[in-house]
Motif scaffolding. Structure first.
Motif, PDB file in Angstrom:
ATOM      1  N   VAL A 169     -12.831  -5.124  -6.729  1.00  0.00           N
ATOM      2  CA  VAL A 169     -12.420  -6.337  -7.439  1.00  0.00           C
ATOM      3  C   VAL A 169     -13.393  -6.571  -8.584  1.00  0.00           C
ATOM      4  O   VAL A 169     -14.602  -6.737  -8.366  1.00  0.00           O
ATOM      5  CB  VAL A 169     -12.385  -7.549  -6.493  1.00  0.00           C
ATOM      6  N   ALA A 170     -12.863  -6.578  -9.819  1.00  0.00           N
ATOM      7  CA  ALA A 170     -13.695  -6.778 -11.006  1.00  0.00           C
ATOM      8  C   ALA A 170     -14.034  -8.255 -11.177  1.00  0.00           C
ATOM      9  O   ALA A 170     -13.468  -9.123 -10.506  1.00  0.00           O
ATOM     10  CB  ALA A 170     -12.955  -6.254 -12.239  1.00  0.00           C
ATOM     11  N   ASP A 172     -13.207 -10.216 -13.408  1.00  0.00           N
ATOM     12  CA  ASP A 172     -12.049 -11.022 -13.830  1.00  0.00           C
ATOM     13  C   ASP A 172     -10.982 -11.122 -12.741  1.00  0.00           C
ATOM     14  O   ASP A 172      -9.902 -11.651 -12.965  1.00  0.00           O
ATOM     15  CB  ASP A 172     -11.437 -10.440 -15.108  1.00  0.00           C
ATOM     16  N   GLY A 173     -11.293 -10.616 -11.557  1.00  0.00           N
ATOM     17  CA  GLY A 173     -10.368 -10.714 -10.429  1.00  0.00           C
ATOM     18  C   GLY A 173      -9.386  -9.561 -10.314  1.00  0.00           C
ATOM     19  O   GLY A 173      -8.616  -9.477  -9.359  1.00  0.00           O
ATOM     20  N   THR A 174      -9.397  -8.645 -11.286  1.00  0.00           N
ATOM     21  CA  THR A 174      -8.492  -7.502 -11.241  1.00  0.00           C
ATOM     22  C   THR A 174      -8.881  -6.575 -10.089  1.00  0.00           C
ATOM     23  O   THR A 174     -10.049  -6.223  -9.939  1.00  0.00           O
ATOM     24  CB  THR A 174      -8.573  -6.705 -12.562  1.00  0.00           C
ATOM     25  N   ALA A 175      -7.897  -6.193  -9.282  1.00  0.00           N
ATOM     26  CA  ALA A 175      -8.172  -5.316  -8.139  1.00  0.00           C
ATOM     27  C   ALA A 175      -7.754  -3.888  -8.457  1.00  0.00           C
ATOM     28  O   ALA A 175      -6.689  -3.651  -9.034  1.00  0.00           O
ATOM     29  CB  ALA A 175      -7.433  -5.810  -6.907  1.00  0.00           C
ATOM     30  N   THR A 176      -8.603  -2.933  -8.103  1.00  0.00           N
ATOM     31  CA  THR A 176      -8.280  -1.511  -8.223  1.00  0.00           C
ATOM     32  C   THR A 176      -8.305  -0.916  -6.829  1.00  0.00           C
ATOM     33  O   THR A 176      -9.284  -1.077  -6.099  1.00  0.00           O
ATOM     34  CB  THR A 176      -9.319  -0.785  -9.098  1.00  0.00           C
TER      35      THR A 176
END
Ligand code: SF4
Length: 187
Positions: A169-170, A172-176
């Motif tokens: 989880v980055a 900015d909340g972006t999940a990979t």
């Protein structure tokens, strides 16, 4: 003209793509057509074009790493770029290099261009994905895939402890979601 590399994506730090903490490069383009492939968005030949120095600079900027993993797509469908990338890494800090490929070891060994492309790797995980033999563990998508140590740096045992998947989880909340057995059911 500078050698270019079609790269689907990079990830600065991963624990699910080989032993330890690793930078990951997913190359763009694969024509091998394994049924049930879990990465179909990497198959189209067209994709973002990078230069080798750009990607090497990203690796160096990532900071402390145990190594670099090149996956796909099919890394060996751009053999000159793969060879140049691995050779450039060898001129830098001590990083272990792992290449995941759908080509079998015998196919690579009998093709001089492919053999040169993996010559600077430490470990190649080789062979077509076979959905009937799906495994996920140990960075082998299926049990027919072969660990091929090019150097003594890694053994098959080193790969057994690699997690099957991870969620990153980055800020900015972006999940990979990444790894050989992505944990899609957890989101
Ligand atoms: S070689 Fe890899 S990316 Fe290509 S079809 Fe097979 S599993 Fe998918």
């Amino acid at each position: 003209m500078a050698l270019t590399w079609r790269v689907h994506a990079t990830l600065a730090r991963s624990s699910a793509n080989g032993p330890g903490s690793r930078f990951v490069v997913w190359t763009q383009g694969c024509s091998l057509g394994c049924a049930g492939c879990f990465n179909p968005e990497t198959h189209a030949p067209a994709g973002p074009v990078r230069t080798i120095p750009e990607v090497v600079a990203e690796v160096l900027a990532a900071g402390a790493l145990d190594g670099v993993t090149v996956s796909g797509g099919e890394p060996l469908e751009q053999p000159e770029a793969l060879a140049a990338f691995c050779a450039a890494l060898r001129r830098g800090p001590d990083l272990g290099i792992v290449v995941l490929t759908g080509f079998a070891r015998a196919e690579i060994e009998r093709d001089p261009v492919l053999a040169v492309a993996v010559a600077d790797a430490d470990m190649v995980v080789a062979g077509r994905y076979n959905a009937r033999l799906h495994l996920g563990a140990g960075l082998r998508g299926s049990s027919n895939k072969e660990y091929w140590p090019i150097t003594a740096r890694y053994s098959a045992e080193d790969f057994r402890a690699v997690p099957e998947g991870e969620i990153l989880v980055a800020a900015d909340g972006t999940a990979t979601i990444t790894g050989m057995h992505p944990v899609t059911g957890m989101l």
